[in-house]
Scaffold this active site. Structure first.
Site, PDB file in Angstrom:
ATOM      1  N   ARG A  85     -15.616   2.048   2.217  1.00  0.00           N
ATOM      2  CA  ARG A  85     -15.134   2.670   3.569  1.00  0.00           C
ATOM      3  C   ARG A  85     -14.309   3.694   3.548  1.00  0.00           C
ATOM      4  O   ARG A  85     -13.512   3.900   2.385  1.00  0.00           O
ATOM      5  CB  ARG A  85     -14.305   1.665   4.137  1.00  0.00           C
ATOM      6  CG  ARG A  85     -13.449   2.293   5.402  1.00  0.00           C
ATOM      7  CD  ARG A  85     -12.594   1.258   6.270  1.00  0.00           C
ATOM      8  NE  ARG A  85     -11.473   0.681   5.582  1.00  0.00           N
ATOM      9  CZ  ARG A  85     -10.238   1.427   5.633  1.00  0.00           C
ATOM     10  NH1 ARG A  85     -10.157   2.385   6.241  1.00  0.00           N
ATOM     11  NH2 ARG A  85      -9.126   0.915   5.095  1.00  0.00           N
ATOM     12  N   LEU A 139       0.722  -1.309   0.012  1.00  0.00           N
ATOM     13  CA  LEU A 139      -0.229   0.045  -0.156  1.00  0.00           C
ATOM     14  C   LEU A 139       0.963   1.261   0.096  1.00  0.00           C
ATOM     15  O   LEU A 139       1.843   1.390   0.736  1.00  0.00           O
ATOM     16  CB  LEU A 139      -0.967  -0.030   1.245  1.00  0.00           C
ATOM     17  CG  LEU A 139      -1.687   1.034   1.571  1.00  0.00           C
ATOM     18  CD1 LEU A 139      -2.940   1.280   0.518  1.00  0.00           C
ATOM     19  CD2 LEU A 139      -2.299   1.508   2.792  1.00  0.00           C
TER      20      LEU A 139
HETATM   21  C1  FAD Z   1      -1.462  -1.769   4.734  1.00  0.00           C
HETATM   22  C2  FAD Z   1      -2.772  -1.170   5.635  1.00  0.00           C
HETATM   23  C3  FAD Z   1      -2.720   0.185   5.858  1.00  0.00           C
HETATM   24  C4  FAD Z   1      -3.994   0.853   6.390  1.00  0.00           C
HETATM   25  N1  FAD Z   1      -4.054   2.045   7.048  1.00  0.00           N
HETATM   26  C5  FAD Z   1      -5.191   2.567   7.640  1.00  0.00           C
HETATM   27  C6  FAD Z   1      -5.443   3.563   7.974  1.00  0.00           C
HETATM   28  O1  FAD Z   1      -4.288   4.595   7.709  1.00  0.00           O
HETATM   29  N2  FAD Z   1      -6.248   4.348   8.436  1.00  0.00           N
HETATM   30  C7  FAD Z   1      -7.441   3.368   9.031  1.00  0.00           C
HETATM   31  O2  FAD Z   1      -8.358   3.693   9.525  1.00  0.00           O
HETATM   32  N3  FAD Z   1      -7.427   1.974   8.417  1.00  0.00           N
HETATM   33  C8  FAD Z   1      -6.311   1.769   7.715  1.00  0.00           C
HETATM   34  N4  FAD Z   1      -6.237   0.119   7.261  1.00  0.00           N
HETATM   35  C9  FAD Z   1      -7.202  -0.819   7.927  1.00  0.00           C
HETATM   36  C10 FAD Z   1      -7.085  -0.994   9.437  1.00  0.00           C
HETATM   37  O3  FAD Z   1      -5.797  -1.040   9.725  1.00  0.00           O
HETATM   38  C11 FAD Z   1      -7.618  -2.333   9.783  1.00  0.00           C
HETATM   39  O4  FAD Z   1      -8.789  -2.587   9.440  1.00  0.00           O
HETATM   40  C12 FAD Z   1      -7.606  -2.589  11.302  1.00  0.00           C
HETATM   41  O5  FAD Z   1      -6.318  -2.067  11.903  1.00  0.00           O
HETATM   42  C13 FAD Z   1      -8.083  -3.905  11.620  1.00  0.00           C
HETATM   43  O6  FAD Z   1      -7.625  -3.934  13.076  1.00  0.00           O
HETATM   44  P1  FAD Z   1      -8.452  -5.388  13.845  1.00  0.00           P
HETATM   45  O7  FAD Z   1      -8.072  -5.122  15.207  1.00  0.00           O
HETATM   46  O8  FAD Z   1      -9.630  -5.624  13.535  1.00  0.00           O
HETATM   47  O9  FAD Z   1      -7.437  -6.530  13.229  1.00  0.00           O
HETATM   48  P2  FAD Z   1      -5.715  -6.704  13.190  1.00  0.00           P
HETATM   49  O10 FAD Z   1      -5.265  -5.459  13.687  1.00  0.00           O
HETATM   50  O11 FAD Z   1      -5.730  -7.445  11.811  1.00  0.00           O
HETATM   51  O12 FAD Z   1      -5.692  -7.855  14.290  1.00  0.00           O
HETATM   52  C14 FAD Z   1      -6.219  -9.074  14.041  1.00  0.00           C
HETATM   53  C15 FAD Z   1      -5.711 -10.058  15.145  1.00  0.00           C
HETATM   54  O13 FAD Z   1      -6.461 -11.118  15.178  1.00  0.00           O
HETATM   55  C16 FAD Z   1      -5.712 -12.240  15.460  1.00  0.00           C
HETATM   56  N5  FAD Z   1      -6.135 -13.688  14.783  1.00  0.00           N
HETATM   57  C17 FAD Z   1      -6.520 -13.684  13.671  1.00  0.00           C
HETATM   58  N6  FAD Z   1      -6.927 -15.072  13.341  1.00  0.00           N
HETATM   59  C18 FAD Z   1      -6.727 -15.651  14.452  1.00  0.00           C
HETATM   60  C19 FAD Z   1      -6.849 -16.863  15.050  1.00  0.00           C
HETATM   61  N7  FAD Z   1      -7.362 -18.007  14.137  1.00  0.00           N
HETATM   62  N8  FAD Z   1      -6.583 -17.308  16.272  1.00  0.00           N
HETATM   63  C20 FAD Z   1      -5.976 -16.255  17.120  1.00  0.00           C
HETATM   64  N9  FAD Z   1      -5.650 -14.979  16.646  1.00  0.00           N
HETATM   65  C21 FAD Z   1      -5.950 -14.723  15.547  1.00  0.00           C
HETATM   66  C22 FAD Z   1      -4.322 -11.720  14.880  1.00  0.00           C
HETATM   67  O14 FAD Z   1      -3.084 -12.354  15.478  1.00  0.00           O
HETATM   68  C23 FAD Z   1      -4.232 -10.438  15.394  1.00  0.00           C
HETATM   69  O15 FAD Z   1      -3.909 -10.318  16.617  1.00  0.00           O
HETATM   70  C24 FAD Z   1      -4.901  -0.197   6.896  1.00  0.00           C
HETATM   71  C25 FAD Z   1      -4.877  -1.620   6.426  1.00  0.00           C
HETATM   72  C26 FAD Z   1      -3.719  -1.986   5.782  1.00  0.00           C
HETATM   73  C27 FAD Z   1      -3.610  -3.319   5.432  1.00  0.00           C
END
Ligand code: FAD
Length: 558
Positions: A373, A240
């Site tokens: 989004r 990205l």
């Molecule tokens: C490169 C990039 C840049 C981005 N930039 C932005 C931005 O600037 N602003 C914005 O608002 N959004 C941004 N996004 C989107 C945003 O970062 C994500 O949607 C958000 O951080 C997701 O957070 P989360 O806590 O839902 O999941 P994540 O941070 O993905 O965490 C998932 C967790 O689940 C755990 N997990 C998964 N499967 C299992 C399993 N089977 N067993 C045990 N544990 C498991 C993992 O270990 C991890 O700890 C970006 C995304 C990407 C990819």
């Protein structure tokens, strides 16, 4: 081995950690499980920032309206109102926890422009906002003493006899030991499913495990056809280039050096919403005005000093993976899979239709993003709805009586995993995973139509059959990454089929979902969410109406 808690949180990204802290503050015993060390969660990769209407000249109503419009009117407006109302307090809370947000000349929190926003309301830490947030929340997690199971992989949910979710099964990746966690409430915060597509901006760990786990347990997945293609990803590896580049003033150029957004979005130009920009880029590429399958992102006019201050990480990425120095060269970029707007259906408290099961963050669909989004609304969603899910799960756990533990389930799961390990040499999972990802990118990408969607569906059904002959190369117990990849592929095949089923069902074009054969938005029939239910024969589809509070759908112009 089995453990008992009030609330079990699966996932230690921003949503999971915020939920765990909220549940503990409500007086519950809490455990958090993560397949990677918490600060390696994908939240760490977020660059651009987090939205809130903090400025006096801005308002939560304006933030909410921009989000509704960005969602192409598919977002549930009650949830969007909550997101926008609770945003300022969430940012201030993060600041008080220790996030050192970038500041302006007056020493106030600085904000930048982001796509689809009518006000500069994206707060940031350089271009590594997610990392700053994740590390600060991790400090809070360590301080809280919440039991943390890092490098533990959850494979499925456990139910009580009365059908309520009462824990999860999985394995300790470090030892290969099978585990059961018993809990009165479970919160899934397992993040996105980017790797169902190939390439993707998402980390290799973003395999949608929690979505598939909930789906198999009977929870519906909502609006899975709404897959966001980010307008600026590198051709070489799909990495990205954050929207902050355009937020700081980058131009998008075609091969003739024209700013082609002039025709599609004369007012917002490069800062129109992501679906609009990605479509415009794909048209330039398809109609021969691209450069080697890409268009160009140009920030040279910003000057070296600003690029180095505001976009250092992005410059390094482009240098490393595209061989282009943004200070002197435009960078070839193209639309790439970035985010799943759909997910496990929840209410505004993170509750899923399955009693005892909650979800928050990217794996959930509240739905605040609808069909598209807005940048920087996702980090916001993780903290706002992570906290709400943590509070609601704690309240549920407090009222619920003790949970019955059935160790036989652990034996059953162990037996299944052993059978998988014992499979003789067969199909290699990596090749199948690649094939699935490429099928999704080609046939379920920016532009879709019935014929190619059906072809993708048939190909995926055939891949699902082949999956039964996939073998795990490593037969060992310790850190068996090969076993984990096979389990992840199993989850992703279910999700790919759910995305295609949603894309076939939705016979209109809305937000990120563009059907060449149904080019118009059809509000008369499709102000509705799609719901996919798991059945052995594939997804069963239903629909339900969108929640509209104050903004009736109108034409979307940027
Ligand atoms: C490169 C990039 C840049 C981005 N930039 C932005 C931005 O600037 N602003 C914005 O608002 N959004 C941004 N996004 C989107 C945003 O970062 C994500 O949607 C958000 O951080 C997701 O957070 P989360 O806590 O839902 O999941 P994540 O941070 O993905 O965490 C998932 C967790 O689940 C755990 N997990 C998964 N499967 C299992 C399993 N089977 N067993 C045990 N544990 C498991 C993992 O270990 C991890 O700890 C970006 C995304 C990407 C990819």
């Amino acid at each position: 081995m089995a453990e008992d808690y009030d609330v079990l949180v699966v996932g230690a990204g921003l949503a999971g950690m915020r939920a765990a802290l909220a549940a503990q503050q409500a007086g519950c015993t809490v455990a958090i499980v993560s397949k990677v060390y918490p600060v390696r969660s994908h939240s760490n990769a977020a660059q651009g920032g987090i939205n809130a209407a903090l400025d006096e000249a801005d308002s939560w109503e304006s933030h909410a309206y921009d989000t509704v419009k960005g969602s192409d009117y598919l977002g549930d407006q009650d949830a969007i109102e909550l997101l926008a109302r609770e945003a300022p307090a969430a940012i201030i809370e993060l600041e008080h926890m220790g996030v050192v947000f970038s500041r302006d000349e007056q020493g106030r929190l600085g904000s930048r422009n982001f796509g689809g926003a009518s006000h500069a309301r994206t707060y940031f830490v350089g271009d590594f906002t997610g990392q700053a947030l994740l590390h600060v929340l991790y400090e809070q997690l360590v301080r809280s003493g919440i039991m943390t199971f890092s490098e533990h992989f959850v494979t499925r949910l456990v139910h009580d006899d009365d059908g309520r979710v009462s824990g999860a099964l999985g394995l300790d990746m470090r030892s290969g030991e099978r585990r059961m966690w018993t809990a009165k409430a479970v919160i899934l915060a397992t993040g996105g499913m980017g790797r169902v597509y190939e390439p993707s901006t998402n980390a290799l760990i973003c395999t949608g495990d929690g979505m598939a786990i909930a789906y198999r347990a009977g929870a519906p997945l909502m609006d899975m056809e709404m897959v966001q293609f980010h307008p600026t990803t590198l051709k070489s590896n799909g990495a990205l280039i954050s929207e902050s580049a355009r937020g700081e003033g980058a131009y998008l150029l075609n091969r003739d050096g024209e700013r082609f957004m002039q025709t599609t979005a004369p007012h917002a130009m490069e800062l129109a919403s992501r679906d609009v920009v990605s479509r415009a880029e794909q048209i330039e590429i398809n109609e021969g005005r691209g450069v080697d399958g890409c268009v160009l992102l140009d920030v040279r006019h910003l000057g070296a000093a600003k690029i180095m201050e505001r976009l250092p990480q992005i410059r390094a990425l482009a240098l490393e993976f595209a061989g282009a120095d943004m200070i002197t060269d435009p960078v070839p970029i193209r639309p790439g899979m970035h985010y799943e707007m759909g997910g496990i259906k929840t209410d505004v408290h993170g509750a899923t239709p399955l009693p005892g099961l909650f979800a928050a963050g990217e794996c959930a669909c509240v739905s605040v993003h609808g069909a598209n989004r807005l940048g920087a609304n996702s980090l916001l969603e993780t903290v706002v709805f992570g906290r709400r899910a943590g509070e609601a799960a704690a309240a549920y756990a407090t009222e619920r009586g003790p949970v019955r533990r059935s160790p036989s389930l652990l034996d059953d799961e162990s037996r299944l995993l052993n059978l998988l390990l014992a499979r003789p040499d067969g199909i290699r999972p990596a090749a199948l995973r690649q094939e699935m990802g490429q099928t999704m990118t080609v046939d379920v990408g920016v532009f879709r139509q019935a014929e190619t969607l059906r072809a993708a569906q048939a190909a995926l059904v055939e891949m699902r059959e082949r999956f039964a002959r996939v073998s795990v190369g490593d037969k060992g117990r310790v850190f068996n990454q090969a076993l984990v990849s096979v389990l992840e592929l199993d989850f992703m095949l279910d999700l790919a089929l759910a995305v295609v089923a949603g894309a076939l069902a939705r016979e209109e074009s809305r937000g990120a979902h563009t059907r060449v054969d149904f080019p118009r938005r059809d509000d008369a029939h499709w102000m509705r969410h799609t719901l996919a239910f798991h059945t052995p024969g594939g997804p069963r589809m239903e629909t339900m109406p969108v929640a509209v509070t104050r903004w009736q759908p109108t034409e979307r112009v940027y």
